[in-house]
Enzyme design. Structure first.
Site, PDB file in Angstrom:
ATOM      1  N   ASN A  98      70.077  65.369  76.884  1.00 29.34           N
ATOM      2  CA  ASN A  98      68.687  65.750  76.605  1.00 29.34           C
ATOM      3  C   ASN A  98      68.438  66.112  75.150  1.00 29.34           C
ATOM      4  OD1 ASN A  98      69.479  67.221  79.523  1.00 29.34           O
ATOM      5  ND2 ASN A  98      67.797  65.752  79.552  1.00 29.34           N
ATOM      6  N   ILE A 101      64.915  67.911  71.219  1.00 30.27           N
ATOM      7  CA  ILE A 101      65.277  68.409  72.541  1.00 30.27           C
ATOM      8  C   ILE A 101      64.224  67.994  73.556  1.00 30.27           C
ATOM      9  CG2 ILE A 101      65.789  70.494  73.877  1.00 30.27           C
ATOM     10  CD1 ILE A 101      66.155  71.850  70.990  1.00 30.27           C
ATOM     11  N   CYS A 102      64.659  67.417  74.666  1.00 31.26           N
ATOM     12  CA  CYS A 102      63.749  67.050  75.749  1.00 31.26           C
ATOM     13  C   CYS A 102      63.761  68.191  76.760  1.00 31.26           C
ATOM     14  CB  CYS A 102      64.210  65.749  76.394  1.00 31.26           C
ATOM     15  SG  CYS A 102      63.089  65.197  77.682  1.00 31.26           S
ATOM     16  N   LEU A 103      62.734  69.031  76.671  1.00 33.08           N
ATOM     17  CA  LEU A 103      62.625  70.202  77.532  1.00 33.08           C
ATOM     18  C   LEU A 103      61.148  70.490  77.734  1.00 33.08           C
ATOM     19  CD1 LEU A 103      64.291  72.483  78.913  1.00 33.08           C
ATOM     20  CD2 LEU A 103      64.097  73.762  76.783  1.00 33.08           C
TER      21      LEU A 103
END
Length: 152
Positions: free
Chosen positions: A77, A84-86
């Protein structure tokens, strides 16, 4: 004005009561922060020190800060540019950011993501596949990267 007083309060709290394994401080200007997250015990990032950059937008807290890893990390992620993939780092409707969240909450969420990757919403599809289908190789690669880039 609201942004400055809120950031000052948040930074003061982060200095006096930081979440375990997380430090955050100002980097010259109020809207440019640095953070460090220690890799969690029993994760492939254990004993690593990961540096992050936090840019606080003009509209904070109505817009989430932009956070990225400066230390390379092998993670499904987090991409090679440190993005950041959040969901809490994005505005609705696609994200889950709310003004009630703060920088401490975001850093804790990133720390949790490090310990529990989400391979179903990857930025790095090859690492995600490795995590799903060859976990031992993923763990080996993540440990190697941690030793190489985040070692003390």
């Amino acid at each position: 004005m609201q942004r400055a007083s809120r950031l000052t309060r948040e930074l003061s709290l982060l200095a006096t009561e930081p979440p375990p394994g997380i430090t955050c401080w100002q980097n010259g200007q109020l809207d440019h922060l640095q953070a460090q997250i220690l890799g969690g015990v029993d994760t492939p990032y254990e004993k690593g020190i990961f540096n992050l950059e936090i840019i606080v937008p003009e509209r904070y807290p109505f817009e989430p800060p932009k956070i990225r890893f400066l230390t390379p990390i092998y993670h499904p992620n987090i991409d090679s540019a440190g993005r950041i993939c959040l969901d809490v780092l994005k505005l609705p409707p696609k994200g889950a950011w709310r003004p009630s969240l703060n920088i401490s909450t975001l850093l804790t969420s990133i720390q949790l993501l490090m310990a529990e990757p989400n391979p179903d919403d990857p930025l790095m599809t090859n690492i995600s596949s490795e995590y799903k289908y060859n976990k031992q190789l993923f763990l080996l690669n993540a440990r190697e990267w941690t030793k190489k880039y985040a070692g003390q």
